[in-house]
Scaffold this active site. Structure first.
Site, PDB file in Angstrom:
ATOM      1  N   ASP A 154      35.891  50.140  40.663  1.00  0.00           N
ATOM      2  CA  ASP A 154      35.084  49.266  39.814  1.00  0.00           C
ATOM      3  C   ASP A 154      36.016  48.560  38.807  1.00  0.00           C
ATOM      4  O   ASP A 154      37.025  47.996  39.241  1.00  0.00           O
ATOM      5  CB  ASP A 154      33.947  50.046  39.148  1.00  0.00           C
ATOM      6  CG  ASP A 154      32.831  49.134  38.672  1.00  0.00           C
ATOM      7  OD1 ASP A 154      32.559  48.132  39.347  1.00  0.00           O
ATOM      8  OD2 ASP A 154      32.236  49.414  37.625  1.00  0.00           O
ATOM      9  N   ASP A 196      36.807  50.844  45.841  1.00  0.00           N
ATOM     10  CA  ASP A 196      37.485  50.370  44.622  1.00  0.00           C
ATOM     11  C   ASP A 196      37.141  51.305  43.477  1.00  0.00           C
ATOM     12  O   ASP A 196      36.274  52.166  43.588  1.00  0.00           O
ATOM     13  CB  ASP A 196      36.981  48.959  44.299  1.00  0.00           C
ATOM     14  CG  ASP A 196      35.471  48.925  44.148  1.00  0.00           C
ATOM     15  OD1 ASP A 196      34.994  49.132  43.035  1.00  0.00           O
ATOM     16  OD2 ASP A 196      34.746  48.731  45.165  1.00  0.00           O
TER      17      ASP A 196
END
Ligand SMILES: CSC[C@H]1O[C@H](OP(=O)(O)O)[C@H](O)[C@@H]1O
Ligand SMILES: Nc1ncnc2[nH]cnc12
Length: 289
Positions: free
Chosen positions: A213, A211
């Site tokens: 974040d 991801d």
């Protein structure tokens, strides 16, 4: 247990709770002076060599990053004769060019954790290990080559910040970490990497970017579902990378990991309590005789 010590230890993180590629598998219950590891240690054969696997968060993911018994995990591998360890971890990216699905082999760690047992030492025996370069450069390069060989997109280098968790970061925190020059973010590299150094083991991290974040303006903020989905998409590459690594292990270490305690112990030998000597004999026996 089989007669040959495992040449490699693998600590599997979120989404990686077993290694399906191992054959001739045995499961070992290990008790260490620091308690039990997160899971039974599974020892199996890969490319003709023995590998020891521990599920960092336990089977069923029952230990939070703050609750993982990092000391027992590393110590258990040491007891089994393991000298080189790789961590397979999920992480968030703090850089545009380290994208979800990519694999980062970081060369630096920023320890932002605050409530974990972070050393084997104490109780009358003091040691200060050097961690300027916290991961094994030689093992890391081999992991990088292995990931490329497995068809992954890999980055060799970058700084991994370890936060305490278990919550993810706020946007303000995420942006601050970016402004500090951090590359990726996770919750488990510290203290694991430092304990491996105290145990004089080579240690490298295969960090799977799952991801962006929470800082990215056009990507959704990280969720557990996002982490596990992306990690599962990478599982095959992770397993193939470990397989591609096997012909090269044990990696010739020129970085001194196997002698990390040689100039780290400071306590006068005649002041070390017998109980502590015994508890830590596996780590320090050769320096105290
Ligand atoms: C499941 S999301 C957060 C969790 O995932 C990572 O675990 P690991 O490093 O063991 O793969 C991260 O560090 C957090 O513990
Ligand atoms: N964004 C993130 N922050 C902390 N740990 C993570 N593990 C995976 N993604 C993460």
């Amino acid at each position: 247990m089989k007669e040959h010590a495992p040449v490699l230890g693998v600590i599997g993180g979120s989404g990686l709770y077993q290694m399906s590629s191992l054959t001739d598998v045995e499961q070992v219950e290990v008790e260490t002076p620091f308690g039990k590891p997160s899971s039974p240690v599974v020892i199996g054969t890969l490319e003709g060599k023995r590998v020891a696997f521990v599920a960092r968060h336990g089977i069923g993911h029952v230990y939070s990053p703050s609750e993982v018994n990092y000391r027992a995990n590393i110590y258990a591998l040491k007891m089994l004769g393991v000298k080189q360890v790789i961590s397979i971890s999920a992480c968030g990216s703090l850089r545009e060019d380290y994208a979800p699905g990519h694999i980062v082999i970081p060369d630096q760690i920023f320890d932002f954790t605050h409530k974990r047992a972070r050393s084997f030492f104490g109780d009358g025996l003091v040691a200060h290990v050097g961690v300027a370069d916290p991961v094994c450069k030689d093992l890391s390069r081999q992991v990088y080559e292995a990931v490329l060989q497995a068809g992954g997109t890999a980055h060799l280098g970058g700084t991994l910040i370890t936060i305490e968790g278990p919550r993810f970061s706020t946007r303000a925190e995420s942006n601050a970490y970016r402004s500090w020059g951090m590359s990726i973010i996770g919750m488990t590299a510290s203290p694991e990497v430092f304990l491996a150094r105290e145990a004089e083991m080579c240690y490298a991290i295969m960090a799977h970017v799952t991801d962006y974040d929470v800082w990215h303006v056009s990507e959704a903020p990280v969720t557990v579902e996002m982490v596990i989905r992306t990690l599962l998409q990478n599982t095959q590459i992770a397993q193939q990378a470990v397989q591609a690594l096997m012909p090269h292990v044990p990696v010739a270490c020129q970085s001194g990991c196997q002698h990390a305690l040689a100039d780290a112990l400071i306590t006068a030998k005649d002041r070390i309590p017998q109980e502590t000597r015994e508890k830590l004999s596996l780590l320090v026996g050769r320096y105290l005789s």
